[in-house]
Design a protein around this motif. Structure first.
Motif, short mmCIF file in Angstrom:
data_model
loop_
_atom_site.label_atom_id
_atom_site.label_comp_id
_atom_site.label_asym_id
_atom_site.label_seq_id
_atom_site.Cartn_x
_atom_site.Cartn_y
_atom_site.Cartn_z
N CYS A 1 -5.17 4.48 1.64
CA CYS A 1 -5.17 4.47 3.10
C CYS A 1 -4.43 5.73 3.55
N CYS B 1 -3.37 3.03 12.10
CA CYS B 1 -4.28 2.12 11.41
C CYS B 1 -5.64 2.20 12.09
N SER B 2 -6.68 2.50 11.31
CA SER B 2 -8.01 2.67 11.89
C SER B 2 -8.51 1.36 12.51
N VAL C 1 -10.66 1.92 5.11
CA VAL C 1 -10.45 1.86 3.65
C VAL C 1 -11.32 0.77 3.03
N HIS D 1 -3.25 6.51 6.29
CA HIS D 1 -2.14 6.21 7.21
C HIS D 1 -0.92 5.74 6.42
N MET D 2 -1.16 4.76 5.55
CA MET D 2 -0.05 4.23 4.73
C MET D 2 0.59 5.35 3.92
N ASN E 1 -3.21 -6.67 12.58
CA ASN E 1 -3.49 -5.22 12.56
C ASN E 1 -4.04 -4.78 13.92
N CYS F 1 -11.71 -1.73 9.07
CA CYS F 1 -10.74 -0.83 8.41
C CYS F 1 -11.50 0.22 7.61
N TYR G 1 0.81 -1.22 0.00
CA TYR G 1 0.00 0.00 0.00
C TYR G 1 0.85 1.28 0.00
N GLU H 1 -10.88 -7.87 4.38
CA GLU H 1 -11.30 -6.77 5.26
C GLU H 1 -12.53 -6.05 4.70
N VAL I 1 2.81 0.77 8.26
CA VAL I 1 2.19 1.50 9.38
C VAL I 1 2.75 1.03 10.72
#
Ligand code: 13P
Ligand code: SF4
Length: 337
Positions: free
Chosen positions: A287, A108-109, A196, A289-290, A136, A194, A48, A222, A83
């Motif tokens: 994402c 990470c959510s 995303v 975060h990524m 995760n 998640c 990602y 996911e 992440v």
């Protein structure tokens, strides 16, 4: 922008990264290669990450592959382009190494959806259950777990346990629900997800499938059940990549974070890859975060060896046990990332 290293270091907790000006004439690819050699550093990157980071990485993989590599590397420095929970897992597995993350705020959510005190209270209500947690999650959740799994080995790990074993699965309700469905188990699910993968629009994907009837839909577990139900193939990022490379179809709708399209396209340049559309106005399924990691932050973190992942030793030891269990099981079951 901050220019001074000491100033930048003081602000690292607030900003998440070293905010230092970079000479614009530098070729960052060359500089990063030089730093790798000088410092005996290895760059591990998730699919990602942005294309430039994937291209300069020594190894690109899914969560299982990355954990296996981090555990075995002989480099002195592990630069984790991913992440926080991934870099933390690398530190848990290989504590003698210096582990760097280009931006500490790359969270990470899904991991955030499972705070350890709340999860502990939930676990305490079900003392006859064992806990399987998706990788995760934070070290705090790992320390409360019996076995860790990733999307590539979750099914095999769950199915390796006796059918009457009571299980709590955390934190992803979608992955857990999918495993329940394919394995016929009835695991208790933590209500996490998640951001995303939850946002894909079934309606838009259905319309896209109508416009491209020849395209196969590949989805990460996911994703929500409704999307998984219409998918032609479900798997971890590495499994999706291998499938799109080997399958004879010429086009694919891809329901996971868009970064993976870079490798899919590289591995099968003649095939067409369409990012599955999310349920929002923008057409983006990145994402956030990524994507906090950039080539500039990667360069700075290698040059100054900051930000570094540091951990409380007691927590690290407790979090390691269920990861070791996963790696052992993966070895026995012949699973690789
Ligand atoms: P995998 O690469 O292990 O399939 O995980 C996907 C993911 O969401 C990582 O954050
Ligand atoms: Fe977390 Fe989802 Fe981003 Fe993966 S894609 S890091 S699960 S928020």
């Amino acid at each position: 922008m901050t220019v001074n290293f000491d100033d930048a270091l003081m602000k690292i907790d607030e900003k998440g990264f070293l905010d230092i000006e970079i000479d614009p004439s530098l070729d960052l690819f060359e500089e990063i290669e030089k730093l790798k050699r000088e410092k005996n550093a290895v760059i591990l990157a998730h699919y990602y990450q942005e294309p430039d980071i994937q291209d300069i990485a020594d190894y690109i993989g899914d969560s299982l592959g990355l954990a296996q590599k981090a555990a075995k590397t002989e480099a002195d420095i592990i630069v984790f382009a991913g992440v926080h929970f991934m870099a933390e897992t690398a530190k848990i597995l290989n504590p003698a190494k210096k582990v760097l993350l280009p931006d500490l705020k790359a969270g990470c959510s899904l991991s955030d959806s499972c705070p350890p005190p709340l999860f502990k209270a939930f676990k305490d209500k079900h003392p006859d259950h064992i806990v399987i947690s998706y990788i995760n999650c934070s070290a705090g959740i790992k320390a409360l777990s019996d076995i860790i799994c990733t999307s590539s080995n979750a099914r095999a790990i769950v199915e390796s346990l006796p059918a009457d074993q009571k299980i709590i699965f955390a934190p992803d309700k979608n992955l857990g629900g999918y495993i329940n469905k394919v394995s016929g188990r009835d695991m208790l699910l933590w209500n996490g997800a998640c951001m995303v993968h939850e946002i894909f629009s079934l309606e838009k994907i259905t319309r896209l499938k109508e416009r491209h009837p020849e395209a196969k839909l590949v989805a990460h577990p996911e994703c929500e059940e409704a999307v998984l139900k219409i998918a032609d193939f479900i798997g971890s990022t590495t499994q999706l990549l291998k499938y799109t490379e080997k399958d004879k179809s010429q086009s694919f709708i891809v329901a996971t974070e868009a970064g993976i399209l870079h490798q899919m396209q590289k591995n099968a340049p003649h095939k067409t890859f369409i990012a599955a559309p999310p349920d929002n106005a923008c057409a983006c399924n990145d994402c956030p975060h990524m994507k906090l990691n950039t080539l500039e932050k990667l360069y700075l973190c290698m040059k100054y060896e900051q930000p570094e992942i540091l951990m409380d030793e007691e927590l690290r030891i407790a979090a390691r046990k269920p990861i070791d269990k996963m790696l052992e099981l993966s070895e026995i079951l012949g699973l690789g990332g």
